[in-house]
Scaffold this motif. Structure first.
Motif, PDB file in Angstrom:
ATOM      1  N   SER A 147      -5.205   1.367  -1.408  1.00  0.00           N
ATOM      2  CA  SER A 147      -5.344   2.159  -0.055  1.00  0.00           C
ATOM      3  C   SER A 147      -6.787   2.848  -0.070  1.00  0.00           C
ATOM      4  O   SER A 147      -7.014   3.399   0.987  1.00  0.00           O
ATOM      5  CB  SER A 147      -4.454   3.434  -0.234  1.00  0.00           C
ATOM      6  OG  SER A 147      -4.611   4.619  -1.304  1.00  0.00           O
ATOM      7  N   GLY A 185      -2.023   0.123 -12.103  1.00  0.00           N
ATOM      8  CA  GLY A 185      -2.337   1.411 -11.638  1.00  0.00           C
ATOM      9  C   GLY A 185      -3.548   2.146 -12.292  1.00  0.00           C
ATOM     10  O   GLY A 185      -3.731   3.410 -12.264  1.00  0.00           O
ATOM     11  N   GLN A 218      -2.193   8.195  -5.504  1.00  0.00           N
ATOM     12  CA  GLN A 218      -2.477   7.493  -4.309  1.00  0.00           C
ATOM     13  C   GLN A 218      -2.194   5.899  -4.625  1.00  0.00           C
ATOM     14  O   GLN A 218      -2.401   5.581  -5.663  1.00  0.00           O
ATOM     15  CB  GLN A 218      -3.688   7.863  -3.723  1.00  0.00           C
ATOM     16  CG  GLN A 218      -4.820   6.980  -4.410  1.00  0.00           C
ATOM     17  CD  GLN A 218      -6.323   7.146  -3.585  1.00  0.00           C
ATOM     18  OE1 GLN A 218      -7.371   8.025  -3.923  1.00  0.00           O
ATOM     19  NE2 GLN A 218      -6.549   6.443  -2.365  1.00  0.00           N
ATOM     20  N   ASN A 219      -2.094   5.127  -3.544  1.00  0.00           N
ATOM     21  CA  ASN A 219      -1.787   3.908  -3.659  1.00  0.00           C
ATOM     22  C   ASN A 219      -3.214   3.228  -4.256  1.00  0.00           C
ATOM     23  O   ASN A 219      -4.143   3.305  -3.779  1.00  0.00           O
ATOM     24  CB  ASN A 219      -1.386   3.128  -2.569  1.00  0.00           C
ATOM     25  CG  ASN A 219      -0.933   1.695  -2.969  1.00  0.00           C
ATOM     26  OD1 ASN A 219      -1.737   0.803  -2.753  1.00  0.00           O
ATOM     27  ND2 ASN A 219       0.332   1.286  -2.923  1.00  0.00           N
ATOM     28  N   VAL A 244       0.700  -1.208  -0.083  1.00  0.00           N
ATOM     29  CA  VAL A 244       0.051  -0.017  -0.089  1.00  0.00           C
ATOM     30  C   VAL A 244       0.980   1.206   0.139  1.00  0.00           C
ATOM     31  O   VAL A 244       0.232   2.352   0.098  1.00  0.00           O
ATOM     32  CB  VAL A 244      -1.160   0.048   1.135  1.00  0.00           C
ATOM     33  CG1 VAL A 244      -1.998  -1.152   1.095  1.00  0.00           C
ATOM     34  CG2 VAL A 244      -0.423   0.066   2.690  1.00  0.00           C
ATOM     35  N   THR A 245       2.145   1.133   0.096  1.00  0.00           N
ATOM     36  CA  THR A 245       3.183   2.415  -0.151  1.00  0.00           C
ATOM     37  C   THR A 245       3.816   2.282  -1.456  1.00  0.00           C
ATOM     38  O   THR A 245       4.477   3.387  -1.736  1.00  0.00           O
ATOM     39  CB  THR A 245       3.937   2.604   1.021  1.00  0.00           C
ATOM     40  OG1 THR A 245       4.519   1.233   1.488  1.00  0.00           O
ATOM     41  CG2 THR A 245       3.082   2.638   2.428  1.00  0.00           C
ATOM     42  N   THR A 246       3.992   1.363  -1.742  1.00  0.00           N
ATOM     43  CA  THR A 246       4.817   1.234  -3.060  1.00  0.00           C
ATOM     44  C   THR A 246       4.235   2.130  -4.376  1.00  0.00           C
ATOM     45  O   THR A 246       3.321   2.218  -4.655  1.00  0.00           O
ATOM     46  CB  THR A 246       4.927  -0.254  -3.600  1.00  0.00           C
ATOM     47  OG1 THR A 246       5.878  -0.274  -4.895  1.00  0.00           O
ATOM     48  CG2 THR A 246       3.598  -0.794  -4.149  1.00  0.00           C
ATOM     49  N   GLU A 247       5.077   2.740  -4.894  1.00  0.00           N
ATOM     50  CA  GLU A 247       5.050   3.688  -6.042  1.00  0.00           C
ATOM     51  C   GLU A 247       4.502   2.972  -7.263  1.00  0.00           C
ATOM     52  O   GLU A 247       3.864   3.362  -8.227  1.00  0.00           O
ATOM     53  CB  GLU A 247       6.144   4.634  -6.315  1.00  0.00           C
ATOM     54  CG  GLU A 247       6.533   5.485  -5.162  1.00  0.00           C
ATOM     55  CD  GLU A 247       7.945   6.492  -5.615  1.00  0.00           C
ATOM     56  OE1 GLU A 247       8.066   6.193  -6.702  1.00  0.00           O
ATOM     57  OE2 GLU A 247       8.188   7.359  -4.751  1.00  0.00           O
ATOM     58  N   TYR A 248       4.805   1.554  -7.414  1.00  0.00           N
ATOM     59  CA  TYR A 248       4.834   0.945  -8.450  1.00  0.00           C
ATOM     60  C   TYR A 248       3.158   0.592  -8.496  1.00  0.00           C
ATOM     61  O   TYR A 248       2.592   0.574  -9.744  1.00  0.00           O
ATOM     62  CB  TYR A 248       5.286  -0.651  -8.361  1.00  0.00           C
ATOM     63  CG  TYR A 248       4.888  -1.522  -9.518  1.00  0.00           C
ATOM     64  CD1 TYR A 248       5.440  -1.272 -10.953  1.00  0.00           C
ATOM     65  CD2 TYR A 248       4.014  -2.483  -9.239  1.00  0.00           C
ATOM     66  CE1 TYR A 248       4.955  -2.358 -11.805  1.00  0.00           C
ATOM     67  CE2 TYR A 248       3.551  -3.357 -10.185  1.00  0.00           C
ATOM     68  CZ  TYR A 248       4.142  -3.278 -11.459  1.00  0.00           C
ATOM     69  OH  TYR A 248       4.008  -4.326 -12.488  1.00  0.00           O
ATOM     70  N   LEU A 249       2.411   0.454  -7.576  1.00  0.00           N
ATOM     71  CA  LEU A 249       0.814   0.609  -7.424  1.00  0.00           C
ATOM     72  C   LEU A 249       0.226   1.932  -7.533  1.00  0.00           C
ATOM     73  O   LEU A 249      -1.015   1.925  -6.764  1.00  0.00           O
ATOM     74  CB  LEU A 249       0.453  -0.286  -6.350  1.00  0.00           C
ATOM     75  CG  LEU A 249       0.986  -1.891  -6.469  1.00  0.00           C
ATOM     76  CD1 LEU A 249       0.480  -2.796  -5.387  1.00  0.00           C
ATOM     77  CD2 LEU A 249       0.295  -2.341  -7.588  1.00  0.00           C
ATOM     78  N   ALA A 250       0.811   2.947  -7.698  1.00  0.00           N
ATOM     79  CA  ALA A 250       0.294   4.370  -7.385  1.00  0.00           C
ATOM     80  C   ALA A 250      -0.923   4.414  -8.655  1.00  0.00           C
ATOM     81  O   ALA A 250      -0.578   3.922  -9.810  1.00  0.00           O
ATOM     82  CB  ALA A 250       1.405   5.351  -7.747  1.00  0.00           C
TER      83      ALA A 250
END
Length: 266
Positions: free
Chosen positions: A77, A104, A73-74, A40-46
């Protein structure tokens, strides 16, 4: 008989296995939490795009704002169900679904209400959908070209009301018709608790008394009368379609003076 040593060892092994499991569970839970925290914090899943489909009356940017989802945002999230429910804050939204398209993209699928009529209630106009739900107050900025329903009350609109049910049945018959009258060329539908329903045509403003049922057959009779006059309604003030044997036609004063009353019944 089983040796004493074996009988003593068995419960000890069970206790040892249980202890191992209890020791491993917290580690697994902690590992799962850490893994979820990374996801929930990785930029890959933004979120890099939010696509809105099914929206006509609802502006796509408004739908995105109502959902609470924003780019950057993730994607894991937010709660998709809560986001979909928030979209119903717009009265045009009948139903909504929020779908994640990993890694994404987010798709917002909107099902809008289909407006069917403008209902006059307490001196103000409200928009009613095809299911009979009055869902919003009408504004001239909505630019809706719909028939007006008069004579209804808020109590009559409640679920199960015979008057509202009759209105919906009539509109269901009018909408797909290909004869001389359908929902698009009706200016007004009046609801009367005693005499039933009346239609006012957009062309010439002729009043058609259709009562409380058998609408398809009654409108078919209307088509026959109009066809016999070459498709014209001029000179006719009203028609009573409630008699299965004949259609009672009332002509305007001018037509009556010119001899139109000779065709008073069809």
């Amino acid at each position: 008989n089983e040796p004493l040593a074996s009988r003593v060892k068995r419960p000890a092994l069970r206790l040892l296995k249980a202890a191992v499991v209890l020791a491993v569970l917290p580690a697994l839970a902690y590992g799962a939490m850490r893994f979820y925290s990374v996801l929930v914090t990785t930029e890959y899943l933004a979120v890099n795009s939010v696509i809105v489909t099914g929206a006509v009356m609802v502006a796509p940017e408004e739908a995105v704002e109502l959902s609470g989802i924003s780019e950057g945002q993730n994607i894991l999230s937010f709660n998709a169900g809560e986001a979909a429910e928030a979209l119903k804050g717009n009265p045009w939204v009948k139903d909504a679904e929020v779908k994640r398209r990993l890694p994404g993209a987010v798709e917002i699928v909107i099902t809008e209400r289909v407006p069917a009529a403008l209902v006059l209630l307490g001196g103000e106009f409200y928009v009613m959908d095809a299911s009979g739900t009055v869902f919003m107050k009408y504004s001239v900025t909505d630019r809706l070209d719909l028939p007006v329903v008069t004579g209804l009350t808020k109590n009559a609109l409640k679920e199960g009301g015979a008057e509202a049910a009759g209105l919906l049945a009539l509109m269901a018959v009018l909408k797909p018709r290909e004869g001389f009258i359908n929902l698009s060329n009706v200016s007004e539908i009046n609801v009367d608790p005693v005499f039933g329903l009346s239609i006012y045509t957009l062309d010439e403003g002729v009043r058609l008394a259709v009562g409380s049922g058998g609408f398809a057959a009654k409108l078919a009779s209307f088509d026959k009368v109009v066809a016999s006059r070459g498709g014209a309604l001029g000179g006719i003030e009203a028609m009573d379609l409630n008699n299965s044997r004949s259609v009672v036609v009332r002509f305007t004063t001018k037509a009556f003076k010119e001899g139109g009353a000779n065709g008073q019944k069809g």
